[in-house]
Design a protein around this motif. Structure first.
Motif, PDB file in Angstrom:
ATOM      1  N   ALA A  78       6.867  16.996 -14.863  1.00 29.10           N
ATOM      2  CA  ALA A  78       5.933  17.072 -13.743  1.00 29.10           C
ATOM      3  C   ALA A  78       6.564  16.356 -12.568  1.00 29.10           C
ATOM      4  O   ALA A  78       7.384  15.449 -12.736  1.00 29.10           O
ATOM      5  N   ALA A  79       6.184  16.763 -11.363  1.00 33.39           N
ATOM      6  CA  ALA A  79       6.745  16.150 -10.163  1.00 33.39           C
ATOM      7  C   ALA A  79       5.714  16.173  -9.049  1.00 33.39           C
ATOM      8  O   ALA A  79       4.861  17.065  -8.986  1.00 33.39           O
ATOM      9  N   ALA A  80       5.799  15.181  -8.178  1.00 34.36           N
ATOM     10  CA  ALA A  80       4.929  15.110  -7.012  1.00 34.36           C
ATOM     11  C   ALA A  80       5.612  14.233  -5.980  1.00 34.36           C
ATOM     12  O   ALA A  80       6.518  13.458  -6.296  1.00 34.36           O
ATOM     13  N   SER A  81       5.190  14.343  -4.746  1.00 34.73           N
ATOM     14  CA  SER A  81       5.789  13.541  -3.681  1.00 34.73           C
ATOM     15  C   SER A  81       4.706  12.971  -2.787  1.00 34.73           C
ATOM     16  O   SER A  81       3.581  13.488  -2.721  1.00 34.73           O
ATOM     17  N   ALA A  83       1.278   6.910  -2.639  1.00 32.31           N
ATOM     18  CA  ALA A  83       0.929   8.310  -2.413  1.00 32.31           C
ATOM     19  C   ALA A  83       1.544   9.211  -3.473  1.00 32.31           C
ATOM     20  O   ALA A  83       0.905  10.160  -3.966  1.00 32.31           O
ATOM     21  N   ALA A  84       2.800   8.953  -3.844  1.00 30.83           N
ATOM     22  CA  ALA A  84       3.469   9.774  -4.840  1.00 30.83           C
ATOM     23  C   ALA A  84       2.816   9.629  -6.211  1.00 30.83           C
ATOM     24  O   ALA A  84       2.642  10.616  -6.942  1.00 30.83           O
ATOM     25  N   LEU A  85       2.442   8.411  -6.581  1.00 26.54           N
ATOM     26  CA  LEU A  85       1.805   8.189  -7.875  1.00 26.54           C
ATOM     27  C   LEU A  85       0.426   8.840  -7.929  1.00 26.54           C
ATOM     28  O   LEU A  85       0.044   9.430  -8.944  1.00 26.54           O
ATOM     29  N   SER A  86      -0.328   8.763  -6.833  1.00 23.62           N
ATOM     30  CA  SER A  86      -1.639   9.406  -6.783  1.00 23.62           C
ATOM     31  C   SER A  86      -1.498  10.914  -6.918  1.00 23.62           C
ATOM     32  O   SER A  86      -2.274  11.559  -7.640  1.00 23.62           O
ATOM     33  N   ARG A 139      -0.675  11.926 -10.575  1.00 21.47           N
ATOM     34  CA  ARG A 139      -1.826  11.878 -11.478  1.00 21.47           C
ATOM     35  C   ARG A 139      -2.704  13.128 -11.329  1.00 21.47           C
ATOM     36  O   ARG A 139      -3.452  13.466 -12.245  1.00 21.47           O
ATOM     37  N   LEU A 140      -2.611  13.790 -10.207  1.00 23.41           N
ATOM     38  CA  LEU A 140      -3.376  15.019  -9.985  1.00 23.41           C
ATOM     39  C   LEU A 140      -2.644  16.260 -10.479  1.00 23.41           C
ATOM     40  O   LEU A 140      -3.201  17.357 -10.440  1.00 23.41           O
ATOM     41  N   ASP A 182      -2.010  13.333 -17.663  1.00 18.96           N
ATOM     42  CA  ASP A 182      -3.096  12.457 -18.114  1.00 18.96           C
ATOM     43  C   ASP A 182      -2.642  11.012 -18.299  1.00 18.96           C
ATOM     44  O   ASP A 182      -3.342  10.077 -17.906  1.00 18.96           O
ATOM     45  N   VAL A 183      -1.465  10.842 -18.925  1.00 18.50           N
ATOM     46  CA  VAL A 183      -0.977   9.499 -19.240  1.00 18.50           C
ATOM     47  C   VAL A 183       0.448   9.359 -18.731  1.00 18.50           C
ATOM     48  O   VAL A 183       1.295  10.223 -18.984  1.00 18.50           O
ATOM     49  N   LEU A 184       0.724   8.270 -18.009  1.00 21.87           N
ATOM     50  CA  LEU A 184       2.061   7.979 -17.527  1.00 21.87           C
ATOM     51  C   LEU A 184       2.688   6.890 -18.390  1.00 21.87           C
ATOM     52  O   LEU A 184       1.980   6.082 -18.998  1.00 21.87           O
ATOM     53  N   PRO A 185       4.025   6.846 -18.462  1.00 24.68           N
ATOM     54  CA  PRO A 185       4.681   5.739 -19.167  1.00 24.68           C
ATOM     55  C   PRO A 185       4.273   4.400 -18.553  1.00 24.68           C
ATOM     56  O   PRO A 185       3.857   4.323 -17.394  1.00 24.68           O
ATOM     57  N   GLY A 186       4.406   3.355 -19.315  1.00 28.24           N
ATOM     58  CA  GLY A 186       3.963   2.045 -18.860  1.00 28.24           C
ATOM     59  C   GLY A 186       4.844   1.426 -17.794  1.00 28.24           C
ATOM     60  O   GLY A 186       4.422   0.507 -17.093  1.00 28.24           O
TER      61      GLY A 186
END
Length: 265
Positions: A33-36, A47-50, A53-54, A58-62
């Motif tokens: 998955a990718a987002a910017s 902004a990239a992390l938000s 998540r969309l 569902d779950v990101l590495p820690g």
């Protein structure tokens, strides 16, 4: 590339934005998955992390692997045959001479035979980014210059004895001079990235005179009598644009341009 036993979160922080990628386990760099996000520094990270998540994640590495672009860093390319501790000490002394006694985070990474990339990051920037990650439920894992990550990926593809690697950035470009596959000179050039004429002029100056047209280092000399010898071959320019494809151009010593060979990365 080392084996990943589980998915990893990679954050490429650039001057005007951040790209977040969830990389799958295994040997290959496979994006799940990718987002910017746009902005600068912490704003771009958030902004990239938000956005990620969309993107059906569902779950990101820690923890996140943070790769930082050159606009945030000061680089030194060191040729040193001593221990890692000795190289670090020299880098600290040289950064202190330029930047003063302020707090900074120093990264020291190998670039080849007795070659080291030393990169200084303002401690305040790192603290702000770390806090942003913590608010997102993440911790900072590996932190490295984007320059080193790109060099690891494409450096082995360059076979020419005399070449320049151009790494465009949002606010300029980083230029690496290579002799026999080893980086011997590094420069950060700041200019309008939309101005292709400025890029052309800066690359020509670096590749020819004065600082970029460096002679072969002692360990790469091919001349006789102990004198430094310049190569008579045409200069080869490698460009790594945003697409990630490594393009090859040949420029004659007279300065006339050549056509792209289209070498894929």
């Amino acid at each position: 590339m080392p084996l990943r036993w589980r998915p990893e979160l990679w954050l490429d922080l650039r001057a005007r934005g951040c790209q977040a990628r969830l990389i799958g386990a295994g040997w290959r760099e496979r994006s799940l998955a990718a987002a910017s996000g746009s902005g600068r520094g912490a704003a771009a990270l958030g902004a990239a992390l938000s956005a990620l998540r969309l993107a059906d994640v569902d779950v990101l590495p820690g923890q996140a692997r943070l790769r930082v672009a050159d606009e945030y860093l000061l680089h030194l390319l060191l040729h040193h045959d001593g221990s890692r501790a000795q190289v670090r000490q020299e880098a600290q002394q040289r950064f202190r001479a330029v930047l003063g006694d302020g707090a900074r985070h120093l990264m020291l990474l190998p670039m080849g035979r007795q070659r080291w990339l030393a990169s200084a990051l303002e401690a305040a920037d790192l603290a702000t980014w770390t806090e942003t990650l913590q608010h997102a439920g993440l911790r900072a894992g590996r932190i490295e210059p984007l320059l080193h990550a790109e060099w690891q990926r494409v450096g082995r593809q360059i076979r020419d004895a005399d070449a320049v690697l151009v790494l465009p950035r949002d606010e300029g470009a980083t230029l690496l001079r290579l002799i026999d596959g080893e980086p011997v000179d590094l420069a950060w050039e700041r200019f309008d990235s939309e101005d292709s004429a400025s890029l052309e002029r800066r690359v020509r100056a670096f590749a020819r005179l004065p600082q970029g047209r460096s002679r072969r280092p002692t360990w790469a000399q091919t001349g006789s009598g102990g004198s430094l010898a310049e190569t008579d071959d045409a200069q080869v320019i490698y460009l790594l644009p945003e697409s990630g494809t490594l393009c090859r151009y040949v420029r004659e010593r007279s300065g006339s341009g050549g056509e792209a060979d289209g070498l894929a990365g």
